[in-house]
Design a protein around this motif. Sequence first.
Motif, short mmCIF file in Angstrom:
data_model
loop_
_atom_site.label_atom_id
_atom_site.label_comp_id
_atom_site.label_asym_id
_atom_site.label_seq_id
_atom_site.Cartn_x
_atom_site.Cartn_y
_atom_site.Cartn_z
N UNK A 1 0.83 -1.21 0.00
CA UNK A 1 0.00 0.00 0.00
C UNK A 1 0.87 1.26 0.00
N UNK A 2 1.92 1.25 0.81
CA UNK A 2 2.84 2.40 0.84
C UNK A 2 3.48 2.59 -0.53
N UNK A 3 3.92 1.49 -1.13
CA UNK A 3 4.52 1.58 -2.46
C UNK A 3 3.50 2.08 -3.49
N UNK A 4 2.29 1.55 -3.46
CA UNK A 4 1.25 1.98 -4.40
C UNK A 4 0.94 3.46 -4.27
N UNK A 5 0.83 3.94 -3.04
CA UNK A 5 0.59 5.37 -2.82
C UNK A 5 1.75 6.22 -3.31
N UNK A 6 2.97 5.74 -3.11
CA UNK A 6 4.14 6.47 -3.59
C UNK A 6 4.13 6.55 -5.12
#
Length: 156
Positions: A13-18
């Motif tokens: 999720x953190x990667x996707x948001x980034x």
Amino acid sequence: MKISDVLTGILLAIFGLAVILYAQTFPPIPGQDFGPRAFPSIIGVGFVLCALLLVRNGLRTQSRAAWLKLSDEFRSSHSVFRFLLVPAAVIAYILFSDRVGFAVFSVIFLLVLFLSFGVRPLTAVIVSVLGGALIFYGFYSLLHVPLSWGVLEPLI
């Protein structure tokens, strides 16, 4: 190594948001309905959706399981080296690809990884050269991604 679906989902999720946030910095292309932001943003949304499913499933099935459990393989320094070699190769690509060039770097990148993971040298060389050439052709010629030629620039 066993990584909990909850932890994997959070990281995804953190990667996707980034990815979504970084894609918004891309400039629009005049005269086109869909610019360079569209595809990375769609991929980022897909990452976030998959992350939510992972977290949900992880919370259902593994409520009390450890989020991270290292296997006996990680007690070997060679295994840890191979594990760290992949992100190190990506960082090296970011730092040196403009000077070396995508085509040359991708062959070196693949060759080092294949050899470190135990692929026979002749097979590693052949697959690295063919793989690097195919990846370069796909991105440069088919997708029109501007890739650095680096040390090969005088030859073109």
